[in-house]
Scaffold this motif. Sequence first.
Motif, short mmCIF file in Angstrom:
data_model
loop_
_atom_site.label_atom_id
_atom_site.label_comp_id
_atom_site.label_asym_id
_atom_site.label_seq_id
_atom_site.Cartn_x
_atom_site.Cartn_y
_atom_site.Cartn_z
N ARG A 87 -27.03 -110.99 63.78
CA ARG A 87 -27.44 -112.12 62.94
C ARG A 87 -28.71 -112.73 63.52
N PHE A 88 -29.76 -112.81 62.70
CA PHE A 88 -31.03 -113.38 63.16
C PHE A 88 -31.12 -114.88 62.91
N GLY A 89 -30.27 -115.40 62.02
CA GLY A 89 -30.33 -116.84 61.78
C GLY A 89 -29.95 -117.19 60.36
N TYR A 90 -30.24 -118.45 60.01
CA TYR A 90 -29.88 -118.98 58.69
C TYR A 90 -31.15 -119.31 57.92
N ALA A 91 -31.17 -118.91 56.66
CA ALA A 91 -32.30 -119.26 55.79
C ALA A 91 -32.15 -120.70 55.32
N ALA A 92 -33.25 -121.27 54.83
CA ALA A 92 -33.17 -122.59 54.19
C ALA A 92 -32.38 -122.45 52.90
N PRO A 93 -31.65 -123.49 52.47
CA PRO A 93 -30.91 -123.38 51.21
C PRO A 93 -31.85 -122.98 50.06
N GLU A 234 -36.59 -118.58 52.14
CA GLU A 234 -37.43 -119.18 53.16
C GLU A 234 -36.67 -119.18 54.49
N PHE A 235 -37.33 -118.71 55.52
CA PHE A 235 -36.66 -118.55 56.82
C PHE A 235 -37.64 -118.94 57.91
N PRO A 237 -38.41 -117.96 61.45
CA PRO A 237 -38.12 -117.08 62.59
C PRO A 237 -38.29 -117.86 63.89
N LEU B 51 -29.40 -109.46 60.10
CA LEU B 51 -28.98 -110.23 58.93
C LEU B 51 -29.48 -111.67 59.01
N VAL B 52 -29.82 -112.21 57.88
CA VAL B 52 -30.05 -113.65 57.77
C VAL B 52 -29.04 -114.19 56.75
N MET B 53 -28.39 -115.27 57.10
CA MET B 53 -27.44 -115.89 56.18
C MET B 53 -28.21 -116.72 55.17
N ARG B 55 -28.40 -119.44 52.09
CA ARG B 55 -27.63 -120.64 51.77
C ARG B 55 -27.93 -121.12 50.36
N GLY B 56 -27.00 -121.83 49.82
CA GLY B 56 -27.21 -122.52 48.55
C GLY B 56 -26.89 -123.98 48.75
N ARG B 74 -37.39 -107.37 61.41
CA ARG B 74 -38.41 -108.17 62.08
C ARG B 74 -39.15 -107.31 63.10
#
Lengths: 360, 152
Positions: A87-93, A234-235, A237, B51-53, B55-56, B74
Amino acid sequence: MYVSVKGGESAIANAHAWLAERRRGDAALPEITADQIAEQLGLAVERVMAEGACIDRDLAALALKQARGDSTEAAFLLRAYRNTLPRFGYAAPLDTAAMQVQRRISATYKDLPGGQVLGPSFDYTHRLLELDLAGRKGEPDPAPQADTGVTPMPRVTEMLAREGLMARDTATDAEPPDLTREGLRFPAIRALALQSMARGDEGFLLALGYSTQRGYGNAHPFVGEIRMGAVPVEFTPPELGFAIDIGDVVVTECQMVNQFAGNNETPPQFTRGYGLVPGQNERKAMAMSLVDRALRASELGEEITAPAQDAEFVLYHCDNVESTGFVEHLKLPHYVDFQSELEKLRGIRARWAADRGEKS
Amino acid sequence: MTNAPTSPDRTDRQIWMSVLARASAEALREHLADVPPLPAHRRLKGPDTGLVMLRGRAGGDGTAFNLMEATVTRCTVSMGEHMGHATVMGRDLAQAELAAAIDAALQNPELRDALMASVVEPLAASQDSARAETARKAEATRVNFFTMATMR
């Protein structure tokens, strides 16, 4: 009592070889490629991405090919692959207000700002089989195009909220729970329920959504708005420390408008049910929004009377990979368990017969 | 959200990185053929896929929730004194490495103008035109309701 604990290796290998032959089908026909599946069976691919909880069209198409078109098996394959990746991270909603809309309809306002755009939909087709599609039909005429102006499409729910008729969803900065990192907990908060349903089985959610319409739960829903289209992802890094777009994702969003009777603190108003799914899938987005609203019963102080309002029932059973695992594990050897059941039943029957013998 | 790529105050680098992320390896190679070969780069990290999570938000504008993951690739490279980076959706290692190398080269003022003119701007234009085509197809399916007043 002896049970076999080894063996079957060659039977398994041969079964797999037969499976591969069946998957290939008639060798006189060209083999289908994952690219063709991704392009021409796109909605099947999107269902696999949703239930596999992993957005990757090519992998979902490959999974469908490998699974001979079994969407639940394909979702399982995709989940298993996903588990091998870091897992590289969480994107913006996702900002669905910034969607490049391909379809946008409302059943509550005919002339809503931004208008109604039908997009590439099965709705309005006659549902007659097109027999000439069976072979190669050739290229369709290009879709007509029309010049566009800038047409903002405000959310229907926001229009109602401005009038005070719709409860707003309060936005908090709280870090949402993540089903892939922790198990379900109850009472489940809405964020967890939405994540769970987004990957949930379409058929299960459809049936539950339908049940709320038929009286199992107190639903009076209207489709405020459905929109489908590409949304930028949108992420930030960690290497950069600032946000970039890393691509786009097509999603379908459903805003279901429901009555709420109000209570001592809150006047009667509309409340929302929300559905968001990857790809073009209105059926699931709508079902999800119906069940989301039903699950908010306890938050809104409504009486819980129906399965769709019961978070444990819904969330523990909506994942078809988990459900399949537990149902299908019954195929695994239960020889020893069953032997003990047999012994027990023989004993009970012997006592039963003995009791009858004594009494007669 | 500040400095978001979709906000008007995004930096040049945010803009070009977002354009490169949406371009296939094939398209990147095709446009690179129009400029002198890039200086050699060294891989510092990757390219690797993870993976990137995504969101909503509940209701579209409420509390954030985790939707589901997406595959991303990446790569971080060095090119002379510059470090280039790319994070792109999908699993194309070549795309990520090329995008990272171009990102590094774009930070070199001697290379930037040619790369912007031959790679980034044409890619942005073709991405814009694809979006415009989708918008025109959608527009053709806009419903124009007749009101009773006009039908009378």
